[in-house]
Write an enzyme that holds these catalytic residues in place. Structure first.
Site, PDB file in Angstrom:
ATOM      1  CG  ASP A  38     -10.000   3.928   4.655  1.00 35.59           C
ATOM      2  OD1 ASP A  38      -9.672   3.006   3.888  1.00 35.59           O
ATOM      3  OD2 ASP A  38      -9.609   5.099   4.520  1.00 35.59           O
ATOM      4  CB  CYS A  78      -9.301   2.746  -3.009  1.00 38.86           C
ATOM      5  SG  CYS A  78      -9.123   3.079  -1.252  1.00 38.86           S
ATOM      6  CG  ASP A 108      -2.302   0.623   0.908  1.00 37.60           C
ATOM      7  OD1 ASP A 108      -2.342   1.863   0.982  1.00 37.60           O
ATOM      8  OD2 ASP A 108      -3.284  -0.078   0.606  1.00 37.60           O
ATOM      9  CG  ASP A 109       0.250   6.089   0.877  1.00 40.23           C
ATOM     10  OD1 ASP A 109       1.271   6.375   0.240  1.00 40.23           O
ATOM     11  OD2 ASP A 109      -0.519   6.927   1.371  1.00 40.23           O
ATOM     12  CE  LYS A 131      -6.393   0.594  -1.068  1.00 43.43           C
ATOM     13  NZ  LYS A 131      -5.971   0.226   0.286  1.00 43.43           N
ATOM     14  CD1 TRP A 132      -7.454   5.703  -9.194  1.00 39.59           C
ATOM     15  CD2 TRP A 132      -6.418   4.706 -10.901  1.00 39.59           C
ATOM     16  NE1 TRP A 132      -7.279   6.642 -10.175  1.00 39.59           N
ATOM     17  CE2 TRP A 132      -6.639   6.049 -11.239  1.00 39.59           C
ATOM     18  CE3 TRP A 132      -5.787   3.875 -11.831  1.00 39.59           C
ATOM     19  CZ2 TRP A 132      -6.262   6.595 -12.467  1.00 39.59           C
ATOM     20  CZ3 TRP A 132      -5.424   4.423 -13.051  1.00 39.59           C
ATOM     21  CH2 TRP A 132      -5.652   5.769 -13.361  1.00 39.59           C
ATOM     22  CG  ASP A 133      -6.707   5.560  -2.087  1.00 42.49           C
ATOM     23  OD1 ASP A 133      -7.864   6.019  -2.006  1.00 42.49           O
ATOM     24  OD2 ASP A 133      -6.113   5.045  -1.116  1.00 42.49           O
ATOM     25  CG  ASN A 172      -6.892   8.863   0.019  1.00 40.55           C
ATOM     26  OD1 ASN A 172      -7.927   8.304   0.359  1.00 40.55           O
ATOM     27  ND2 ASN A 172      -5.760   8.210  -0.126  1.00 40.55           N
TER      28      ASN A 172
END
Ligand code: GLA
Length: 732
Positions: A553, A531, A371-372, A481-483, A485
């Site tokens: 989340d 996401c 992830d990030d 995973k295309w976020d 935010n």
């Protein structure tokens, strides 16, 4: 043939397995909406457009020559397009400001065509036919003689599924430019207001909560102005007959295939008729159309059910599984994954990630997702978005080395990106401060310390495609995973001319779709998961490119129940990302039971949980494989909904051929009374089913009518259980 045209009566009839939709072209070319509901054989619907005999203060059309007593004034007629500024005074669905500066709009029938299959929409996601015979399409061309606007209404009928889509194409067939100020994807005047309006509202960590309210006179609805479909309101509404529920009553579901500012409106007028429409939010929107140019709206999906909300949801689920998910992931089993986000946050290095991956392999999982925090100098969320270059201090030896070590374990590899974002503290921002969304001379509001990339710009999209490709093209990556935010503020682009700044939001999402399209075409094996701070962009637009979406989340199993029930009104289990995490409350058993209702996975650091919990997790994997098809392709029955019962929730998946089912019960709050019979739904009453856990055999009729006594099953706070049944072939 699912679309009929009766040339004598000038009636179009659009039939599906369970619904009919009827339109009439009146003698002056108006497109009148006569009926949408349960299937009817008739094409003769006399006087259906006449809603009142005389309407004082409602003007007649010029053709009526002031004859009020004929009973027709556009203000009382049911339309397929609600034109602004002539004799229809309700909320308009189409408003075009012509070269003279006025916004009077009046489109009338010109011609039509009916053909097999379904067209795509240039630049926009849309449902599709797998074979031409799946669908039939009606295009009705209309024209405003005064302004030269030509508007095509596009209807596609999914014959077997009680579902249809609608969209519009506006073309400028005049010599002068005009501006589209309002163009909803569909409009429909229903002849009653005896419905409740259902919508899915929420916020970060509490997405898609169920809201139900009776329609009342005036305008009601939901919208987003956030530059994204948003946590706040999903682009979905349903209308259900007043006494209707999960099983009974008429339910109409409306969903917009769009990921930006939308509006869903129900306007109940003085005749108790309800104008329903959905489309791009007209607030802060305008689109200039030069002579010869065309504008395409996103498409709306319309589902009808005479079996309540449950029937409506099951139709949406089948429709989206079959006609929204493209490419190899439409049929391929989704990998069982572990994601490191909740386990490590951004505090990781290659060794820590490899330890999680090694545990995943040993436990029987199939993919490791990083992830990030893997790029730039990112150790927290204040920097580096846009600098999509690996941080070699964290991943020593580079990303290639990490990936090959994960692959050597026999796992797939996934990665996190947030392509549409840029941190002010990044090399790319310092080099191109005008690449972010902003307006001149106004401070840039930050969200999570970040700005938004200006996706309307081709140079920005090229940069993103190229820098992402340096990683994606040179490494064996299976999942992305295309976020997204934050929401958009100070909406503007440095490159758009003044008169086109109103086009910003729509151009932004067209830019995102274009980049998603390029990525999915260049890397067709890549599985994308959408996401947005959890489920803030959970809509069919994103789902067209990314066939699954992180649901929230909030991974606490009890909170997740409400979120997953709400999500399931419109979206199938195969689309909702659901993971077991180490988060508070409940046992791993309950976490598993809840997360199985989705694209299952784990989100934790095994080093931080007990050996006992790790051992339990090891026993959970086989069930995922055994029940994958049942959950992903079976029919969902919401047995006890959180909006009806604060104590318990229950749901079931039944295979299409009704030979197999499983149901799950979660006790949210302990209830003293133990008398609890749970009635199944959707079984074959004549079949006998054997319970795999107990060996007991029951008829479908008993299970549905008498129910099953759950006296002996867990009943404490947060406890849960799932039982599986198969058709009993030998026992009687
Ligand atoms: C969002 C996502 C999380 C995680 C973080 C990373 O909040 O919803 O799952 O990816 O971003 O910053």
């Amino acid at each position: 043939m699912s679309i009929l045209f009766d040339s004598e009566k000038k009636i179009f009839k659009l039939d599906t397995a369970g619904s009919s939709y009827v339109i009439r072209v009146d003698k002056n070319g108006f497109l009148l909406h006569l009926y949408y509901g349960a299937k009817i054989p008739d094409v003769n619907l006399p006087d259906f457009e006449k809603r009142c005999r005389y309407a004082s203060f409602s003007a007649t059309t010029p053709e009526a020559d002031g004859d009020y007593w004929s009973g027709f004034t556009p203000d009382t007629w049911p339309f397929e397009v609600g034109c602004n500024g002539c004799a229809d005074m309700r909320t308009a669905s189409l408003q075009i400001r012509n070269a003279d500066g006025n916004a009077a709009t009046d489109v009338r029938y010109v011609s039509h065509q009916i053909y097999a299959g379904k067209p795509g929409i240039p630049g926009l996601p849309a449902l599709f036919a797998n074979e031409e015979s799946d669908c039939e399409t009606l295009e009705i061309l209309t024209r405003d003689e005064t302004t030269g606007a030509e508007v095509t209404l596009v209807y596609t009928v999914f014959e077997k599924l009680s579902a249809m889509t609608r969209s519009l194409i506006v073309a400028n067939a005049s010599e002068k430019a005009f501006e589209i100020e309002r163009v909803m994807s569909f409009c429909m005047d229903m002849n009653s207001c005896d419905y409740d309006l259902i919508s899915l509202y929420g916020r970060h960590m509490k997405e898609r909560d169920f809201a139900r309210r009776p329609l009342s006179h005036g305008v009601q609805g939901v919208y987003s102005r956030r530059g994204s479909s948003s946590h706040a309101q999903n682009p979905f509404i349903a209308l259900i007959g007043r006494g209707g529920n999960e099983e009974y009553g008429e339910a109409y579901g409306f969903n917009l295939v769009y990921s930006c500012n939308f509006s869903a409106i129900v306007d109940v007028d003085y005749n108790n008729s309800s104008r329903v429409m959905m489309g791009i939010n007209p607030d802060d929107f305008g689109w200039t159309l030069q002579p010869g140019e065309r504008f395409y709206t996103p498409e709306a999906v319309l589902v009808y059910s005479d079996a309540g909300l449950g029937g409506m949801s099951r139709t949406f689920h089948r429709l989206y599984n079959r006609h929204l998910v493209r490419g190899e992931w439409a049929h391929k089993k989704r990998p069982l994954l572990v994601n490191n986000w909740e386990g490590t946050g951004m505090d990781f290095d290659d060794e820590k990630l490899l330890a999680i991956a090694a545990w995943a392999k040993e436990t029987g999982l199939e993919m490791f997702v990083m992830d990030d925090g893997w790029f730039g100098k990112r150790d927290d969320d204040t920097n580096s978005l846009g600098d999509w270059v690996v941080n070699e201090k964290k991943l020593r030896g580079g990303i290639g080395s990490l990936i090959s070590r994960v692959k050597a374990l026999g796992l797939k590899f996934g990665i996190w990106y947030e392509p549409e974002m840029i941190s002010p503290d990044s090399d790319i921002y310092r080099a191109h401060p005008d690449w972010c969304v902003h307006v001149p001379d106004r401070a840039r509001s930050l969200g999570r310390h970040q700005c938004v990339m200006d996706m309307t710009r081709a140079d920005v999209r090229d940069y993103l495609f190229n820098i992402m490709s340096e990683v994606l093209a040179n490494n064996d990556i299976d999942y992305l995973k295309w976020d997204f935010n934050r929401n958009i503020t100070e909406a503007g682009s440095a490159l758009l001319p003044t008169e086109k700044q109103k086009e910003f939001y729509h151009r932004f999402i067209l830019g995102t779709y274009e980049l998603m399209d390029r990525i999915t075409k260049a890397y067709p094996h890549l599985l994308l998961e959408g996401c947005s701070g959890g489920g803030g962009r959970f809509d069919p637009g994103i789902l067209y490119y990314a066939p699954q979406s992180w649901c929230s989340d909030n991974t606490d199993a009890l909170s997740r129940i409400d979120i997953q029930f709400g999500t399931s009104l419109c979206y199938p289990a195969s689309m909702q990302g659901a993971h077991v995490s180490a988060s508070r409350r409940t046992s791993y058993e309950t976490k598993r039971n809840v997360a199985m209702w989705g694209t299952f996975g784990y989100e934790l650091d095994p080093a931080k949980i007990s050996e006992e919990d790790r051992a339990v997790i090891k026993t959970q994997i086989a069930d995922y494989h055994q029940y994958y098809d049942l959950i992903h392709y079976g029919d969902l029955y919401r047995l006890i909904c959180p909006w009806d019962d604060p104590y318990r929730a229950a749901w079931a998946f039944v295979s299409e051929d009704k030979t197999e089912f499983m149901f799950t019960v979660v006790v949210k709050l302990y209830m003293e009374a133990r008398n609890f019979f749970l009635k199944m739904k959707g079984l074959d009453p004549d079949k006998r089913y054997v319970c795999e856990e107990t060996g007991e055999v029951f008829s479908g009729a008993l299970l549905m009518n008498a129910g099953l006594s759950l006296f002996r099953y867990p009943n404490g706070d947060g406890e849960s259980f799932a039982l599986h049944f198969k058709e009993a072939t030998t026992c009687k």
